[in-house]
Design a protein around this motif. Structure first.
Motif, PDB file in Angstrom:
ATOM      1  N   GLU A  69       0.776  -1.100   0.147  1.00 36.46           N
ATOM      2  CA  GLU A  69      -0.060   0.015   0.104  1.00 36.46           C
ATOM      3  C   GLU A  69       0.913   1.274  -0.083  1.00 36.46           C
ATOM      4  OE1 GLU A  69      -3.389  -0.271  -0.058  1.00 36.46           O
ATOM      5  OE2 GLU A  69      -3.597  -2.506   0.278  1.00 36.46           O
ATOM      6  N   LEU A  70       0.445   2.462  -0.621  1.00 37.32           N
ATOM      7  CA  LEU A  70       0.813   3.419  -0.603  1.00 37.32           C
ATOM      8  C   LEU A  70       0.220   4.611   0.138  1.00 37.32           C
ATOM      9  CD1 LEU A  70       3.326   5.658  -1.820  1.00 37.32           C
ATOM     10  CD2 LEU A  70       1.733   5.863  -3.699  1.00 37.32           C
ATOM     11  N   ASN A  71       0.833   5.178   1.338  1.00 35.59           N
ATOM     12  CA  ASN A  71       0.199   6.014   1.932  1.00 35.59           C
ATOM     13  C   ASN A  71       0.959   7.484   1.874  1.00 35.59           C
ATOM     14  OD1 ASN A  71      -0.971   3.832   4.428  1.00 35.59           O
ATOM     15  ND2 ASN A  71       0.861   3.059   3.405  1.00 35.59           N
ATOM     16  N   VAL A  72       0.051   8.405   1.451  1.00 37.69           N
ATOM     17  CA  VAL A  72       0.402   9.617   1.190  1.00 37.69           C
ATOM     18  C   VAL A  72      -0.126  10.800   2.179  1.00 37.69           C
ATOM     19  CG1 VAL A  72       0.276  11.558  -0.584  1.00 37.69           C
ATOM     20  CG2 VAL A  72       0.132   9.294  -1.151  1.00 37.69           C
ATOM     21  N   ASN A  73       0.797  11.558   2.680  1.00 37.38           N
ATOM     22  CA  ASN A  73       0.595  12.341   3.859  1.00 37.38           C
ATOM     23  C   ASN A  73      -0.512  13.409   3.315  1.00 37.38           C
ATOM     24  OD1 ASN A  73       1.094  13.970   6.343  1.00 37.38           O
ATOM     25  ND2 ASN A  73       2.347  15.254   5.190  1.00 37.38           N
ATOM     26  N   HIS A  79      -3.618   3.681  -1.253  1.00 38.45           N
ATOM     27  CA  HIS A  79      -3.888   3.133  -2.587  1.00 38.45           C
ATOM     28  C   HIS A  79      -3.009   1.870  -2.692  1.00 38.45           C
ATOM     29  CE1 HIS A  79      -5.237   6.833  -4.260  1.00 38.45           C
ATOM     30  NE2 HIS A  79      -4.704   7.201  -3.247  1.00 38.45           N
ATOM     31  N   LYS A  80      -3.746   0.773  -3.167  1.00 40.41           N
ATOM     32  CA  LYS A  80      -3.101  -0.684  -3.007  1.00 40.41           C
ATOM     33  C   LYS A  80      -2.215  -0.701  -4.305  1.00 40.41           C
ATOM     34  CE  LYS A  80      -4.471  -5.449  -3.247  1.00 40.41           C
ATOM     35  NZ  LYS A  80      -3.577  -5.977  -2.270  1.00 40.41           N
ATOM     36  N   GLY A  81      -1.206  -1.300  -4.240  1.00 37.12           N
ATOM     37  CA  GLY A  81      -0.419  -1.433  -5.644  1.00 37.12           C
ATOM     38  C   GLY A  81      -0.492  -2.522  -6.422  1.00 37.12           C
ATOM     39  N   GLU A  82      -0.414  -2.574  -7.669  1.00 36.45           N
ATOM     40  CA  GLU A  82      -0.462  -3.698  -8.719  1.00 36.45           C
ATOM     41  C   GLU A  82       1.002  -4.076  -8.924  1.00 36.45           C
ATOM     42  OE1 GLU A  82      -3.290  -4.681 -10.069  1.00 36.45           O
ATOM     43  OE2 GLU A  82      -4.665  -3.189  -9.211  1.00 36.45           O
ATOM     44  N   TYR A  83       0.976  -5.469  -9.341  1.00 38.49           N
ATOM     45  CA  TYR A  83       2.416  -6.146  -9.329  1.00 38.49           C
ATOM     46  C   TYR A  83       2.663  -6.283 -10.920  1.00 38.49           C
ATOM     47  CZ  TYR A  83       6.248  -9.531  -9.009  1.00 38.49           C
ATOM     48  OH  TYR A  83       7.282 -10.221  -8.902  1.00 38.49           O
ATOM     49  N   TRP A  90       6.339  -3.093  -7.862  1.00 34.59           N
ATOM     50  CA  TRP A  90       4.836  -2.648  -7.414  1.00 34.59           C
ATOM     51  C   TRP A  90       4.438  -1.293  -8.113  1.00 34.59           C
ATOM     52  CZ3 TRP A  90       1.629  -5.978  -5.543  1.00 34.59           C
ATOM     53  CH2 TRP A  90       2.206  -7.108  -4.720  1.00 34.59           C
ATOM     54  N   TYR A  91       3.599  -1.124  -8.604  1.00 40.02           N
ATOM     55  CA  TYR A  91       3.178   0.440  -9.336  1.00 40.02           C
ATOM     56  C   TYR A  91       1.668   0.670  -8.961  1.00 40.02           C
ATOM     57  CZ  TYR A  91       0.662  -2.456 -12.922  1.00 40.02           C
ATOM     58  OH  TYR A  91      -0.482  -3.025 -13.676  1.00 40.02           O
ATOM     59  N   TRP A  92       1.585   2.192  -9.148  1.00 38.85           N
ATOM     60  CA  TRP A  92       0.111   2.908  -8.959  1.00 38.85           C
ATOM     61  C   TRP A  92      -0.053   3.662  -9.988  1.00 38.85           C
ATOM     62  CZ3 TRP A  92       3.635   1.153  -5.556  1.00 38.85           C
ATOM     63  CH2 TRP A  92       3.404   0.735  -4.260  1.00 38.85           C
ATOM     64  N   THR A 108       3.640   0.408   2.894  1.00 40.45           N
ATOM     65  CA  THR A 108       3.274  -0.693   4.117  1.00 40.45           C
ATOM     66  C   THR A 108       2.920  -1.730   3.544  1.00 40.45           C
ATOM     67  OG1 THR A 108       0.736   0.197   4.469  1.00 40.45           O
ATOM     68  CG2 THR A 108       2.559   1.237   5.779  1.00 40.45           C
ATOM     69  N   TYR A 109       2.982  -2.665   4.099  1.00 42.46           N
ATOM     70  CA  TYR A 109       2.702  -4.174   3.767  1.00 42.46           C
ATOM     71  C   TYR A 109       1.374  -4.297   4.703  1.00 42.46           C
ATOM     72  CZ  TYR A 109       3.032  -9.328   2.773  1.00 42.46           C
ATOM     73  OH  TYR A 109       2.803 -10.433   2.536  1.00 42.46           O
ATOM     74  N   THR A 110       0.312  -4.108   4.042  1.00 43.24           N
ATOM     75  CA  THR A 110      -1.145  -4.212   4.499  1.00 43.24           C
ATOM     76  C   THR A 110      -1.239  -2.923   4.846  1.00 43.24           C
ATOM     77  OG1 THR A 110      -2.633  -5.392   5.516  1.00 43.24           O
ATOM     78  CG2 THR A 110      -0.515  -4.830   6.718  1.00 43.24           C
ATOM     79  N   LYS A 111      -2.827  -2.746   5.145  1.00 44.71           N
ATOM     80  CA  LYS A 111      -3.320  -1.418   5.429  1.00 44.71           C
ATOM     81  C   LYS A 111      -3.488  -1.166   6.918  1.00 44.71           C
ATOM     82  CE  LYS A 111      -6.524  -0.755   1.674  1.00 44.71           C
ATOM     83  NZ  LYS A 111      -7.818  -0.217   1.385  1.00 44.71           N
TER      84      LYS A 111
END
Length: 585
Positions: A69-73, A79-83, A90-92, A108-111
């Motif tokens: 997951e990508l976490n933005v301040n 946002h969950k990543g695609e492989y 991993w990409y978004w 993060t690894y998981t939400k």
């Protein structure tokens, strides 16, 4: 005229969609471009994470079924990543994201939200379930990666440090043998960590070799060259530095016959496309003293070594009459059992030795007065930023508007500085070009809006760096930068060298400072749609003040000023300094 000089033209195709008789307008720049990664194309609207090495603790970020997951301040959504199976990244898709100057990020690894309380949340209870918060703002078209364990734990747990990942894979290197030693079987060896083995060797073919693909997400960092017997013939070089200098290795620029050492130089193509016009070589007196005449010899191409002569009792010279000279010819100069090699270059005829011990050619100024003219172009540096928030010294540039437009200089030969006021050249069409005559040997200078007397850095951007005057310009002119962003930060003002009275060239300034291209719009493939009407349009996109200084807007300091100010979003003063009243027809 001035307006035209400072523009760049970007032609794009605008699509007019006609659907059921309803016209809809849309503009699109197709900017998906190839960058140097392992096996796939970087989309400039995507964000990537290279998970190589992220398998510490109990979770493995490299597995295709991981939950990354990508976490933005400042954003509520995670946002969950695609492989991507080709690269393992991993990409978004960030094409619709509005990224602001305060949007730092972490992975993060998981939400966090998957867990009802902190006691059940492995991100807070177990190591290596997240990365640190980034130091920089999130950027599209970038690949990020782990950089070991972060200095400080978060919630008492070890986390990954972050870095921007750069691959050199696919980059082309060239090897040029200047020694005429008939080297054969030359190979390039690549290394991840400075240690080499035969498995990383690539054959140099027609003088070129390509950097191999990354190894398990790790980019090659070093290169050296070996002969057919696997003996090293060069030092180990930092690969990124070699590429940034031009990617061409000139082997044998200097050979020391006493020690057996051979020097090499990374550069862009040293051969000038224009054929040389010189009829004689001269030798700089400090590098080639007259009393050492008998130890100095010259060879042109495949010819033989010949002696130099003393000319006018002042300088050594070598007559080129009868010699065949082209831009490909290698000139050899031997002195004290050391051989220097270089190419001819247009009308340059003075042989010099630089601070790195390499020989080259500069302008020979046979001036009886013993002086030469240096110019300063204040076209941009004079523009005032008065009335702009948070500027130094009232936004004054070089020269000050309230000081009769005076420009001063400080020059040195390394031992005895000289200072003074420059004069306006008053050439028609160039109202902001100043000049001063400097004695031969004074090859460093700085320019200022005040009566500068030393090398002390400026507090307000109203003096330039102390810069070396190039020896390959007939009329050397320093083009002072605009005030963005030195007028906010303070320090010395930058600039670049070119012939006097030429159109300012931001890309040339970027090249002199080994910076990235000012304009780096990526090219892509456009496919026409049969149901779409296309209209060719031309848009005029002016360089910003910051870009006119040879800088890419991606490098603008997003932490200065504070987030939320106008300058955080628009990296130039108001709309654009180029549209100020200075640039009128």
């Amino acid at each position: 005229m001035m307006r035209k000089m400072f523009k760049r033209i970007v032609s794009i195709v605008m699509a007019l969609l006609v659907i059921l008789g309803t016209a809809g307008y849309g503009g699109s720049v197709f900017a998906e471009g190839q960058t140097t990664t392992t096996t796939f194309t970087i989309n400039q609207n995507y964000i990537y994470l290279n998970p190589a090495g992220m398998n510490l603790g109990e979770v493995d970020w490299t597995k295709a079924d991981a939950d990354i997951e990508l976490n933005v301040n400042g954003w509520a959504d995670v946002h969950k990543g695609e492989y991507d199976p080709n690269s393992g990244y991993w990409y978004w898709n960030a094409s619709s994201w509005n990224i602001k100057p305060d949007n730092k990020f972490f992975f993060t690894y998981t939400k966090y939200s998957d867990y009802g309380n902190d006691n059940d949340n492995p991100i807070k209870k177990k190591p290596y379930y997240r990365t640190e918060m980034s130091a920089d703002v999130l950027k599209k078209g970038k690949v990020y990666a782990q950089n070991g364990t972060a200095t400080g734990p978060i919630d008492g747990q070890a986390v990954y440090a972050l870095k921007e990942y750069t691959s050199n894979a696919g980059q082309s290197l060239s090897f040029v043998d200047m020694t005429a030693s008939e080297l054969s079987g030359v190979q390039a060896q690549f290394s991840l960590d400075g240690k080499y083995d035969d498995s990383t060797s690539e054959q140099v073919t027609d003088g070129k070799v390509t950097v191999p693909n990354d190894v398990n997400g790790n980019a090659y960092q070093y290169v050296r060259f070996i002969d057919a017997k696997n003996n090293p013939i060069t030092d180990s070089f930092d690969l990124a530095t070699a590429i940034s200098k031009g990617g061409v290795l000139y082997y044998g620029t200097v050979s020391n016959n006493s020690t057996g050492s051979i020097n090499s130089v990374w550069s862009k193509d040293k051969k000038n496309s224009s054929e040389p016009t010189i009829k004689k070589l001269y030798f700089k007196q400090t590098d080639f003293p007259i009393d050492e005449k008998d130890s100095i010899k010259v060879k042109i191409g495949n010819g033989i070594y010949e002696n130099v002569i003393v000319e006018d009792n002042t300088i050594l010279s070598y007559d080129l009459n009868g010699k065949t000279l082209s831009s490909d010819t290698i000139i050899e100069v031997e002195k004290d059992n050391i051989i220097y090699r270089f190419y001819p270059n247009r009308n340059l005829s003075l042989v010099t030795i630089d601070s790195d011990g390499n020989a080259g050619l500069s302008i020979y100024r046979n001036n009886p007065s013993g002086t030469y003219t240096v110019y300063y172009d204040a076209t941009l540096s004079k523009l005032s930023y008065e009335g702009t928030n948070d500027v130094k010294n009232g936004g004054k540039g070089i020269p000050y508007p309230d000081n009769a437009a005076r420009v001063y200089y400080y020059a040195t030969n390394g031992t005895k500085p000289i200072t003074g006021e420059m004069k306006l050249d008053n050439k028609e069409g160039y109202p902001d070009v100043y000049k001063v005559d400097l004695p031969d040997g004074y090859d460093q200078v700085r320019f200022a809006a005040y009566n500068v007397q030393n090398e002390k850095p400026s507090d307000n951007g109203d003096a330039t760096d102390l810069v070396t005057i190039p020896g390959n310009l007939m009329n050397p002119c320093y083009y002072g930068d605009s005030s963005d962003d030195v007028i906010y930060k303070g320090g010395n003002r930058g600039g670049y060298w070119d012939e006097a009275y030429t159109v300012r060239d931001p890309e040339k300034e970027a090249e002199q400072h080994n910076s990235k291209d000012v304009v780096d719009i990526n090219e892509g493939t456009f496919t026409r749609n049969a149901s779409t009407l296309y209209v060719n349009s031309t848009f005029y996109d002016y360089y910003t003040d910051y870009e006119l200084n040879g800088k890419n807007r991606d490098d603008y300091d997003q932490n200065n000023p504070a987030a939320g100010s106008q300058r955080s979003y628009v990296t130039f003063r108001q709309f654009d300094q180029a549209l100020s009243n200075y640039y009128k027809l």
